[in-house]
Design a protein around this motif. Structure first.
Motif, PDB file in Angstrom:
ATOM      1  N   ASN A   1       1.909 -80.644  39.955  1.00 29.48           N
ATOM      2  CA  ASN A   1       2.551 -79.481  40.581  1.00 29.48           C
ATOM      3  C   ASN A   1       1.524 -78.371  40.790  1.00 29.48           C
ATOM      4  O   ASN A   1       1.457 -77.752  41.861  1.00 29.48           O
ATOM      5  CB  ASN A   1       3.689 -78.957  39.707  1.00 29.48           C
ATOM      6  N   GLY A   2       0.720 -78.111  39.755  1.00 35.27           N
ATOM      7  CA  GLY A   2      -0.315 -77.086  39.869  1.00 35.27           C
ATOM      8  C   GLY A   2      -1.376 -77.432  40.884  1.00 35.27           C
ATOM      9  O   GLY A   2      -1.845 -76.565  41.637  1.00 35.27           O
ATOM     10  N   TRP A   3      -1.779 -78.701  40.912  1.00 33.10           N
ATOM     11  CA  TRP A   3      -2.787 -79.147  41.885  1.00 33.10           C
ATOM     12  C   TRP A   3      -2.288 -78.967  43.311  1.00 33.10           C
ATOM     13  O   TRP A   3      -2.995 -78.412  44.157  1.00 33.10           O
ATOM     14  CB  TRP A   3      -3.145 -80.603  41.612  1.00 33.10           C
ATOM     15  N   PHE A   4      -1.053 -79.409  43.594  1.00 30.30           N
ATOM     16  CA  PHE A   4      -0.521 -79.305  44.955  1.00 30.30           C
ATOM     17  C   PHE A   4      -0.410 -77.844  45.383  1.00 30.30           C
ATOM     18  O   PHE A   4      -0.757 -77.491  46.523  1.00 30.30           O
ATOM     19  CB  PHE A   4       0.855 -79.976  45.044  1.00 30.30           C
ATOM     20  N   ALA A   5       0.070 -76.978  44.497  1.00 33.31           N
ATOM     21  CA  ALA A   5       0.221 -75.575  44.854  1.00 33.31           C
ATOM     22  C   ALA A   5      -1.131 -74.915  45.090  1.00 33.31           C
ATOM     23  O   ALA A   5      -1.315 -74.145  46.051  1.00 33.31           O
ATOM     24  CB  ALA A   5       0.983 -74.841  43.752  1.00 33.31           C
ATOM     25  N   ALA A   6      -2.110 -75.193  44.218  1.00 31.65           N
ATOM     26  CA  ALA A   6      -3.430 -74.586  44.369  1.00 31.65           C
ATOM     27  C   ALA A   6      -4.119 -75.079  45.637  1.00 31.65           C
ATOM     28  O   ALA A   6      -4.758 -74.290  46.349  1.00 31.65           O
ATOM     29  CB  ALA A   6      -4.283 -74.905  43.143  1.00 31.65           C
ATOM     30  N   ARG A   7      -4.005 -76.361  45.921  1.00 31.21           N
ATOM     31  CA  ARG A   7      -4.628 -76.891  47.144  1.00 31.21           C
ATOM     32  C   ARG A   7      -4.025 -76.234  48.381  1.00 31.21           C
ATOM     33  O   ARG A   7      -4.735 -75.917  49.353  1.00 31.21           O
ATOM     34  CB  ARG A   7      -4.443 -78.407  47.194  1.00 31.21           C
ATOM     35  N   LEU A   8      -2.708 -76.006  48.357  1.00 25.31           N
ATOM     36  CA  LEU A   8      -2.038 -75.361  49.491  1.00 25.31           C
ATOM     37  C   LEU A   8      -2.497 -73.915  49.637  1.00 25.31           C
ATOM     38  O   LEU A   8      -2.774 -73.440  50.748  1.00 25.31           O
ATOM     39  CB  LEU A   8      -0.528 -75.437  49.278  1.00 25.31           C
ATOM     40  N   ALA A   9      -2.607 -73.199  48.509  1.00 25.35           N
ATOM     41  CA  ALA A   9      -3.070 -71.813  48.562  1.00 25.35           C
ATOM     42  C   ALA A   9      -4.502 -71.727  49.075  1.00 25.35           C
ATOM     43  O   ALA A   9      -4.848 -70.822  49.858  1.00 25.35           O
ATOM     44  CB  ALA A   9      -2.963 -71.179  47.178  1.00 25.35           C
ATOM     45  N   LEU A  10      -5.353 -72.651  48.659  1.00 22.10           N
ATOM     46  CA  LEU A  10      -6.733 -72.663  49.147  1.00 22.10           C
ATOM     47  C   LEU A  10      -6.776 -72.849  50.660  1.00 22.10           C
ATOM     48  O   LEU A  10      -7.547 -72.180  51.359  1.00 22.10           O
ATOM     49  CB  LEU A  10      -7.511 -73.797  48.463  1.00 22.10           C
ATOM     50  N   ARG A  11      -5.955 -73.731  51.162  1.00 21.65           N
ATOM     51  CA  ARG A  11      -5.938 -73.987  52.600  1.00 21.65           C
ATOM     52  C   ARG A  11      -5.346 -72.815  53.377  1.00 21.65           C
ATOM     53  O   ARG A  11      -5.891 -72.369  54.392  1.00 21.65           O
ATOM     54  CB  ARG A  11      -5.128 -75.256  52.891  1.00 21.65           C
ATOM     55  N   ASP A  12      -4.207 -72.301  52.867  1.00 20.81           N
ATOM     56  CA  ASP A  12      -3.498 -71.245  53.593  1.00 20.81           C
ATOM     57  C   ASP A  12      -4.271 -69.936  53.628  1.00 20.81           C
ATOM     58  O   ASP A  12      -4.388 -69.286  54.684  1.00 20.81           O
ATOM     59  CB  ASP A  12      -2.141 -70.969  52.931  1.00 20.81           C
ATOM     60  N   ARG A  13      -4.791 -69.503  52.467  1.00 21.19           N
ATOM     61  CA  ARG A  13      -5.279 -68.141  52.325  1.00 21.19           C
ATOM     62  C   ARG A  13      -6.789 -68.005  52.316  1.00 21.19           C
ATOM     63  O   ARG A  13      -7.314 -66.922  52.502  1.00 21.19           O
ATOM     64  CB  ARG A  13      -4.714 -67.524  51.037  1.00 21.19           C
ATOM     65  N   PHE A  14      -7.488 -69.120  52.053  1.00 19.64           N
ATOM     66  CA  PHE A  14      -8.946 -69.038  51.945  1.00 19.64           C
ATOM     67  C   PHE A  14      -9.669 -69.982  52.906  1.00 19.64           C
ATOM     68  O   PHE A  14     -10.893 -69.988  52.964  1.00 19.64           O
ATOM     69  CB  PHE A  14      -9.386 -69.342  50.508  1.00 19.64           C
ATOM     70  N   GLY A  15      -8.912 -70.779  53.653  1.00 17.35           N
ATOM     71  CA  GLY A  15      -9.522 -71.701  54.597  1.00 17.35           C
ATOM     72  C   GLY A  15     -10.369 -72.776  53.945  1.00 17.35           C
ATOM     73  O   GLY A  15     -11.316 -73.286  54.550  1.00 17.35           O
TER      74      GLY A  15
END
Length: 482
Positions: free
Chosen positions: A457-471
């Motif tokens: 759960n943490g991995w999926f959320a962090a990967r999504l945040a990295l893509r969405d907000r930090f490219g």
């Protein structure tokens, strides 16, 4: 400015934090308790020198988790993986054992050995694909359709009224029902069958491992990695809303869906808040930690070979017990999940002494002290157990919530693990970790793929945040190399 704030230091919060830190972000983790770990903690709960796991104790999902395998969990934390994954005593001094060796298990089940083989062997052959399917969001095309179909057909087989069709004796169905009942939902059901089959396949695959020294070792190793990559972890910090946080580019909540509802407040759309409130809590857990003067004196000595033991008798007895919980009652002879870790890891108690971890399921929020229910059920299969008890410390369902507010009413699953709530967790979306607030993500077991110590759960959320907000695009292979 902080790049990422993670609220909560459970396994998923720490998985998110170390993922973000390894991507080069400045990360801060905030934990309300004095110690980190959430459901992955250990402490001297009974007597000095006796180390008990506060919540999770045995980690089949941890050994199988794609996240933990990429990160190198077993290279960082020493594990013992017993040859006997779990055991199930029956009346009359009998019992059944799920060995890591599938063939040995089949041989021990007599005339139901062939049925066990037909049910589990196809899943064991593709155990990593089965794990990848079950430890991900259900709303996606599986990478291995054959594994997904094999798993789904068997969940249907064991999830309905015909679940006894393939068995002839009582040991094999009891052995499977003991692991199925981990789901803490009515039996039979497709969700419970899926959970049981996944755990049983892992039992014959990578095994059911215990970290030497206690589950706290997992949380500590993850925290060490966060700090090694520049992150910081602050304990004793209560977060009630955005005003309690310093500004950061993204915030990830390792919390309940109810906390997200309060935290987001009016910034969240009405429909989304309604969905969060619709995520129903599951039944609770009531637990007892025992300090023992000697090993549990099982009537069947073979039961001592497995750290994990499922108590409750036959399949019908366990189903009755679990269904009583759904009716708001606790059976006189309930299903009990017990772990005897010192048989595999003697470092957790003074020489010659032992610890025992045991819980039963209760209606959500029940104040029941489970001590006598658990002692009686163990005595049923281990006469003389009561005489070995040096100390016993119970924790009711409300006690669990007071210690960890994510465990609402003693629900350790982040919401009932029913099939609808596994598909819609907390909303119906292929990316349920994203909230309608652009910089806010949910990374707890209230999201897919649900409960257990696997960090996904943490991995999926962090990967999504990295893509969405930090490219930043990050895959598991990148985590392994960073």
């Amino acid at each position: 400015m902080i790049d990422a704030t993670v609220v909560g230091s459970g396994p998923n919060g720490l998985a998110a934090a170390l993922t973000l830190a390894r991507a080069g972000l400045r990360v801060r983790v905030l934990e309300r308790n004095a110690t980190i770990g959430g459901g992955a903690r250990s402490a001297e709960l009974t007597l000095p020198g006796f180390v008990h796991d506060v919540c999770s104790a045995v980690h089949p999902a941890g050994l199988a988790s794609p996240f933990f395998r990429a990160w190198g969990l077993t290279a960082r934390v020493p594990f013992v993986v017993p040859e006997a994954s779990y055991a199930h005593p029956l009346d009359g001094g009998r019992g059944a054992i799920a060995w890591r060796d599938l063939a040995r298990t089949i041989d021990g089940l007599g005339r139901d050995g062939a049925a066990w083989r037909g049910l589990l062997e196809p899943l064991v052959r593709r155990v990593d694909a089965v794990t990848g399917f079950t430890l991900g969001p259900l709303l996606r095309v599986p990478r291995d359709p054959f594994a997904a179909v094999a798993f789904g057909l068997r969940a249907l087989d064991q999830g309905g009224s015909g679940w006894n069709g393939r068995f002839r004796a009582d040991a094999a169905p009891a052995l499977l029902t003991g692991v199925t009942a981990h789901a803490n939902v009515p039996l039979p059901s497709i969700a419970a069958a899926g959970a049981g089959l996944m755990l049983a396949a892992q039992a014959h695959g990578r095994g059911w491992g215990l970290p030497i020294g206690g589950t706290q070792r997992i949380a500590d190793a993850m925290a060490d990695d966060v700090r090694a990559h520049g992150g910081e972890i602050l304990t004793g910090v209560e977060v009630t809303g955005p005003a309690d946080l310093e500004p950061s580019t993204v915030t990830l909540l390792d919390t309940s869906a109810a906390f997200l509802d309060r935290f987001g407040g009016d910034r969240l759309p009405t429909g989304y808040r309604r969905a969060l409130r619709a995520l129903r809590s599951g039944a609770g857990v009531a637990k007892v930690d025992f300090a023992l003067s000697a090993p549990v004196p099982w009537a069947d000595p073979a039961i001592a070979q497995a750290p994990t033991v499922h108590l409750g008798g036959t399949r019908a007895e366990i189903a009755f017990s679990e269904n009583e919980v759904s009716r708001g009652r606790v059976a006189d002879a309930p299903y009990v999940l017990a772990v005897q870790p010192t048989l595999a890891d003697p470092s957790r108690a003074p020489e010659g002494r032992h610890v025992l971890w045991a819980y039963l399921h209760v209606p959500n929020g029940s104040p029941l002290d489970p001590t006598e229910h658990i002692v009686r059920q163990i005595e049923r299969f281990a006469p003389g157990f009561r005489d070995t008890i040096l100390a016993a410390v119970p924790r009711t369902a409300p006690d669990l919530e007071r210690d960890n507010p994510n465990e609402r009413g003693g629900d350790i699953s982040g919401g009932a693990a029913t099939l609808p709530q596994l598909i819609r967790r907390p909303i119906l979306s292929p990316e349920p970790w994203r909230t309608p607030i652009a910089d806010l993500y949910l990374c707890s077991s209230a999201t897919a793929p649900g409960p257990a110590v696997h960090g996904m759960n943490g991995w999926f959320a962090a990967r999504l945040a990295l893509r969405d907000r930090f490219g930043i695009a990050m895959e598991l292979r990148d985590l392994a190399q960073s």
